[in-house]
Motif scaffolding. Sequence first.
Motif, PDB file in Angstrom:
ATOM      1  N   PHE A 113      10.137  -9.335   0.226  1.00 31.62           N
ATOM      2  CA  PHE A 113       9.555  -7.996   0.129  1.00 31.62           C
ATOM      3  C   PHE A 113      10.692  -6.988  -0.016  1.00 31.62           C
ATOM      4  CE2 PHE A 113       6.307 -10.232   2.615  1.00 31.62           C
ATOM      5  CZ  PHE A 113       5.136  -9.858   1.961  1.00 31.62           C
ATOM      6  N   TRP A 114      10.473  -5.957  -0.813  1.00 37.96           N
ATOM      7  CA  TRP A 114      11.361  -4.807  -0.797  1.00 37.96           C
ATOM      8  C   TRP A 114      10.818  -3.872   0.277  1.00 37.96           C
ATOM      9  CZ3 TRP A 114      15.604  -5.295  -3.729  1.00 37.96           C
ATOM     10  CH2 TRP A 114      16.500  -4.214  -3.753  1.00 37.96           C
ATOM     11  N   ASP A 136       7.067  -2.327   0.570  1.00 37.27           N
ATOM     12  CA  ASP A 136       6.682  -1.600  -0.632  1.00 37.27           C
ATOM     13  C   ASP A 136       5.971  -2.584  -1.561  1.00 37.27           C
ATOM     14  OD1 ASP A 136       6.475  -0.186  -3.005  1.00 37.27           O
ATOM     15  OD2 ASP A 136       8.494   0.649  -2.910  1.00 37.27           O
ATOM     16  N   LEU A 137       4.682  -2.369  -1.784  1.00 37.08           N
ATOM     17  CA  LEU A 137       3.890  -3.304  -2.579  1.00 37.08           C
ATOM     18  C   LEU A 137       3.589  -2.772  -3.976  1.00 37.08           C
ATOM     19  CD1 LEU A 137       1.399  -4.627   0.147  1.00 37.08           C
ATOM     20  CD2 LEU A 137       3.551  -5.627  -0.643  1.00 37.08           C
ATOM     21  N   VAL A 197       4.452  -8.558 -13.060  1.00 38.87           N
ATOM     22  CA  VAL A 197       5.172  -8.980 -11.856  1.00 38.87           C
ATOM     23  C   VAL A 197       5.606 -10.437 -11.971  1.00 38.87           C
ATOM     24  CG1 VAL A 197       4.938  -9.428  -9.385  1.00 38.87           C
ATOM     25  CG2 VAL A 197       4.085  -7.284 -10.350  1.00 38.87           C
ATOM     26  N   MET A 198       4.693 -11.306 -12.347  1.00 43.89           N
ATOM     27  CA  MET A 198       5.006 -12.726 -12.394  1.00 43.89           C
ATOM     28  C   MET A 198       5.920 -13.079 -13.570  1.00 43.89           C
ATOM     29  SD  MET A 198       3.746 -13.633  -9.666  1.00 43.89           S
ATOM     30  CE  MET A 198       4.530 -15.214  -9.916  1.00 43.89           C
ATOM     31  N   VAL A 239       8.066  -5.203  -5.943  1.00 46.91           N
ATOM     32  CA  VAL A 239       7.885  -6.658  -5.846  1.00 46.91           C
ATOM     33  C   VAL A 239       8.776  -7.363  -6.865  1.00 46.91           C
ATOM     34  CG1 VAL A 239       6.237  -8.561  -6.052  1.00 46.91           C
ATOM     35  CG2 VAL A 239       5.547  -6.431  -4.924  1.00 46.91           C
ATOM     36  N   ILE A 240       8.900  -6.798  -8.052  1.00 48.68           N
ATOM     37  CA  ILE A 240       9.777  -7.384  -9.073  1.00 48.68           C
ATOM     38  C   ILE A 240      11.222  -7.406  -8.589  1.00 48.68           C
ATOM     39  CG2 ILE A 240      10.776  -6.970 -11.368  1.00 48.68           C
ATOM     40  CD1 ILE A 240       7.934  -6.003 -12.219  1.00 48.68           C
ATOM     41  N   ARG A 241      11.675  -6.331  -7.961  1.00 51.50           N
ATOM     42  CA  ARG A 241      13.046  -6.309  -7.428  1.00 51.50           C
ATOM     43  C   ARG A 241      13.238  -7.394  -6.372  1.00 51.50           C
ATOM     44  NH1 ARG A 241      12.185  -0.600  -7.369  1.00 51.50           N
ATOM     45  NH2 ARG A 241      13.323   0.445  -9.046  1.00 51.50           N
ATOM     46  N   SER A 242      12.258  -7.539  -5.499  1.00 47.71           N
ATOM     47  CA  SER A 242      12.375  -8.551  -4.446  1.00 47.71           C
ATOM     48  C   SER A 242      12.415  -9.953  -5.044  1.00 47.71           C
ATOM     49  CB  SER A 242      11.220  -8.421  -3.455  1.00 47.71           C
ATOM     50  OG  SER A 242       9.987  -8.877  -3.987  1.00 47.71           O
TER      51      SER A 242
END
Length: 302
Positions: free
Chosen positions: A191-192, A203-204, A239-240, A209-212
């Motif tokens: 998670f970020w 932060d969702l 995201v995926m 999420v991409i950064r995490s």
Amino acid sequence: MTGTIPGPTMTPAAQPTIAQLPLIRAHEPERIAATLAARRPGRRPRSGERLMIIAADHPARGSLGAGPDAMAMADRTDLLGRCLEALSRPGVDGFLGTADLIEDLALLGALEGKLVFGSMNRGGLPGAVFEADDRFTGYDASGIATAGLDGGKMLLRIAPDNPGTMHTIAACSGAVNDLAERGLTAMVEPFWSYTEHGRLRNDLTPDAVIRSIAVAAGLGRTSAHTWLKLPAVPEPERVMAATTLPSLVLGGEVSEDPDAALATWEATLACPNVLGLVVGRSLLYPPDGDVAAAVDAAVGLL
């Protein structure tokens, strides 16, 4: 003799009940390792198959709430009963938990033929000043291998405003290496995060999420055995697309609208690198109390 605990009223081969678990732990602790060693393992997913894994590692972090009940997971007999119900449903492939729950469920025969993942870092207690410094207080790679489990799960909350994050990143990198050396899956849940009013928040948003994902995917000297455990958020395709690693969708908090949660999971499951679901409280503590129906509805998405 006054004060002695009576021994178990069962033969070694008998299937114990939940009420008999304390007696086994007191008088036959060696039975735990023997049961795990004799356990029939689960089967890895074949191409195109999806996984349904029940998660219950929350109590080891002192996180006992589910929905409006802040102490929902406090009663261990009740929690075990819910896990038994969930694991008995058709289409449920595995379990994720800490050693205490895995050992109890193994003794109860609930993990036969299941994939099992041990939860590793549980030291980042909610609300603690050291929450971002999430120490490995649960399984280590050696213990996961000895217990005959399929892999280890680690929580990676990346909080740039908290210096404890660096210790967690380094520890997770080491765990990825240790698991990979043994050919075991490293399930990383990134998670970020940020600190708000003394609490760590996730932060969702899709970008966060991409950064995490980018940080988690790069951990260790190989990613050959790394899977990701990710939240279902808007724009799941974008995201995926941030990773080629196999990924599982986590359940998150208990939703007041289970149908909306199912729809969000379904959208993410449509992505080709998503292997399935890892869900805990949403299925174990559904708003209507019907564990079997909640699990069956989730399995239906697969």
